[in-house]
Design an enzyme around this catalytic site. Sequence first.
Site, PDB file in Angstrom:
ATOM      1  N   TYR A 175      -2.788  -0.543  17.643  1.00 38.04           N
ATOM      2  CA  TYR A 175      -2.897  -1.992  17.414  1.00 38.04           C
ATOM      3  C   TYR A 175      -4.298  -2.382  16.944  1.00 38.04           C
ATOM      4  O   TYR A 175      -4.483  -3.405  16.303  1.00 38.04           O
ATOM      5  CB  TYR A 175      -2.612  -2.763  18.706  1.00 38.04           C
ATOM      6  CG  TYR A 175      -1.153  -3.053  18.986  1.00 38.04           C
ATOM      7  CD1 TYR A 175      -0.219  -2.030  19.099  1.00 38.04           C
ATOM      8  CD2 TYR A 175      -0.722  -4.359  19.165  1.00 38.04           C
ATOM      9  CE1 TYR A 175       1.100  -2.301  19.385  1.00 38.04           C
ATOM     10  CE2 TYR A 175       0.604  -4.642  19.458  1.00 38.04           C
ATOM     11  CZ  TYR A 175       1.508  -3.607  19.567  1.00 38.04           C
ATOM     12  OH  TYR A 175       2.817  -3.902  19.861  1.00 38.04           O
TER      13      TYR A 175
ATOM     14  N   LYS B  46       2.927  11.171  23.549  1.00 36.49           N
ATOM     15  CA  LYS B  46       3.555  12.199  22.712  1.00 36.49           C
ATOM     16  C   LYS B  46       2.524  13.304  22.499  1.00 36.49           C
ATOM     17  O   LYS B  46       2.033  13.519  21.387  1.00 36.49           O
ATOM     18  CB  LYS B  46       4.011  11.598  21.376  1.00 36.49           C
ATOM     19  CG  LYS B  46       5.237  10.718  21.463  1.00 36.49           C
ATOM     20  CD  LYS B  46       6.553  11.500  21.516  1.00 36.49           C
ATOM     21  CE  LYS B  46       6.915  12.080  20.174  1.00 36.49           C
ATOM     22  NZ  LYS B  46       8.201  12.836  20.251  1.00 36.49           N
TER      23      LYS B  46
ATOM     24  N   ASP C 169       9.686   9.592  23.854  1.00 32.32           N
ATOM     25  CA  ASP C 169      11.100   9.555  23.460  1.00 32.32           C
ATOM     26  C   ASP C 169      12.001   9.877  24.648  1.00 32.32           C
ATOM     27  O   ASP C 169      13.019   9.224  24.876  1.00 32.32           O
ATOM     28  CB  ASP C 169      11.373  10.475  22.256  1.00 32.32           C
ATOM     29  CG  ASP C 169      10.869  11.899  22.456  1.00 32.32           C
ATOM     30  OD1 ASP C 169      10.071  12.147  23.386  1.00 32.32           O
ATOM     31  OD2 ASP C 169      11.266  12.776  21.663  1.00 32.32           O
TER      32      ASP C 169
ATOM     33  N   ASP D  90       4.611  -1.272  24.490  1.00 31.99           N
ATOM     34  CA  ASP D  90       5.299  -2.415  23.890  1.00 31.99           C
ATOM     35  C   ASP D  90       6.795  -2.149  23.828  1.00 31.99           C
ATOM     36  O   ASP D  90       7.614  -2.958  24.258  1.00 31.99           O
ATOM     37  CB  ASP D  90       4.728  -2.665  22.482  1.00 31.99           C
ATOM     38  CG  ASP D  90       5.411  -3.829  21.788  1.00 31.99           C
ATOM     39  OD1 ASP D  90       5.624  -4.860  22.448  1.00 31.99           O
ATOM     40  OD2 ASP D  90       5.738  -3.690  20.593  1.00 31.99           O
TER      41      ASP D  90
ATOM     42  N   ASP E  80      10.039  -3.433  26.641  1.00 35.04           N
ATOM     43  CA  ASP E  80      11.170  -4.254  26.207  1.00 35.04           C
ATOM     44  C   ASP E  80      12.485  -3.648  26.680  1.00 35.04           C
ATOM     45  O   ASP E  80      13.386  -4.351  27.150  1.00 35.04           O
ATOM     46  CB  ASP E  80      11.208  -4.383  24.669  1.00 35.04           C
ATOM     47  CG  ASP E  80      10.598  -5.682  24.174  1.00 35.04           C
ATOM     48  OD1 ASP E  80       9.645  -6.171  24.808  1.00 35.04           O
ATOM     49  OD2 ASP E  80      11.078  -6.205  23.147  1.00 35.04           O
TER      50      ASP E  80
HETATM   51  C1  IPM Z   1       4.333  -8.171  23.326  1.00 36.16           C
HETATM   52  C2  IPM Z   1       4.570  -8.644  21.933  1.00 36.16           C
HETATM   53  C3  IPM Z   1       3.282  -8.581  21.146  1.00 36.16           C
HETATM   54  C4  IPM Z   1       2.860  -7.128  21.074  1.00 36.16           C
HETATM   55  C5  IPM Z   1       3.312  -9.216  19.746  1.00 36.16           C
HETATM   56  C6  IPM Z   1       3.765 -10.646  19.781  1.00 36.16           C
HETATM   57  C7  IPM Z   1       1.980  -9.090  19.063  1.00 36.16           C
HETATM   58  O1  IPM Z   1       5.598  -7.915  21.346  1.00 36.16           O
HETATM   59  O2  IPM Z   1       3.464  -8.740  24.015  1.00 36.16           O
HETATM   60  O3  IPM Z   1       5.012  -7.230  23.768  1.00 36.16           O
HETATM   61  O4  IPM Z   1       3.340  -6.366  20.232  1.00 36.16           O
HETATM   62  O5  IPM Z   1       2.023  -6.742  21.886  1.00 36.16           O
HETATM   63 MG    MG Z   2       6.591  -6.578  22.677  1.00 37.22          MG
END
Ligand code: IPM
Ligand code: MG
Length: 358
Positions: free
Chosen positions: A141, A192, A225, A249, A253
């Site tokens: 990032y 990884k 993975d 990230d 999710d």
């Molecule tokens: C998160 C989001 C952010 C990230 C985006 C909005 C930049 O997906 O906080 O998980 O990728 O970190």
């Molecule tokens: Mg995210």
Amino acid sequence: MTKTLLLLPGDGIGPEVTAQTVRIIERLNAEAGLDLATETALFGGAAIDATGVPIEEATIARAQAADAVLMGAVGGPQWAATAFDVRPEAGLLKLRGAMNVFANLRPALCFPALADASTLKRELIEGLDIMFVRELVGGVYFGSPRGIEDIGGGKRRGFNTQSYTTDEIVRVARVGFELARARTGRLCSVEKANVMESGLLWREEVTKLGASDYPDVQLSHMYADNCAMQLVRAPKQFDVIVTDNLFGDILSDAAAMLTGSLGMLPSAALGEAGRPGLYEPIHGSAPDIAGQGIANPCASILSFAMALRSSLGRPDLAERVEGAVAATLEAGYRTADLAGGTQRVGTAAMADAVLERL
Ligand code: IPM
Ligand code: MG
């Protein structure tokens, strides 16, 4: 002493859910001796529209001077076509970097009342309680060089750099070890190492730190993975997971959805001790439902609970807020993102129900 919380409601459903958290704050100020002052600033697309940039320097200074920062959400289709460095998301990365909040705590907790809201079978997720520690201010990032360049013949090359130093790995791994020690004593480090040098260094440094400072914590390593697969196969095998910015990230999710809805999950981004934390719901700005009053305010409310615990010195009130949310779910209240329940409610009515149980 009065503490200060900077609110950055942002875009999409951000302002709607943040407004509900403000009601919780007002109640705790009035009745529980909280003494928290709030300030609000523009952030994300809303800031771009008003000022041309996703976050102003003055806002960053206010964030650094506050006791904690609570964000709503950023982004939306109307800003997606603008240059990379003036997109709403760039403002968020800039804020995270400026606050140096390197450890992002993302709990994936299955509320008992939501055990049937998951896409996985009840027995796989009932009682699920994973704590993700995502590195938040390094890796791909933030690495340079980065860019898109012409390579001739009308073709281009896009590139980013994944890089981690010993110090960057050790400070976030330490957070993981400490949390594991306070929970069930198990830490899984994810990278990884089989294909990336940065992953190999990650594994080596985490192993070294474990051996020297945390011999009592049971440390395991997993490729990212495989971790994705294990999260949907048998998620309860995990206690604390520590991983880099990008894998964190993605994996968080996936883990969030296991618990029934992204609309429930909070996060806390923490830096050096004594510095302000940045609290964000994990969900995005959800432009498709913005302005309809149907978004789930719980992730914002629970993010504020994390702020009470980690930045505002009121773990007692954190528990009260979390308990009120759990009781609201037990009572059958559900926003549109949540399956089951007995009462379909909108954003404000969900917060009403939480306030009633606070
Ligand atoms: C998160 C989001 C952010 C990230 C985006 C909005 C930049 O997906 O906080 O998980 O990728 O970190
Ligand atoms: Mg995210």
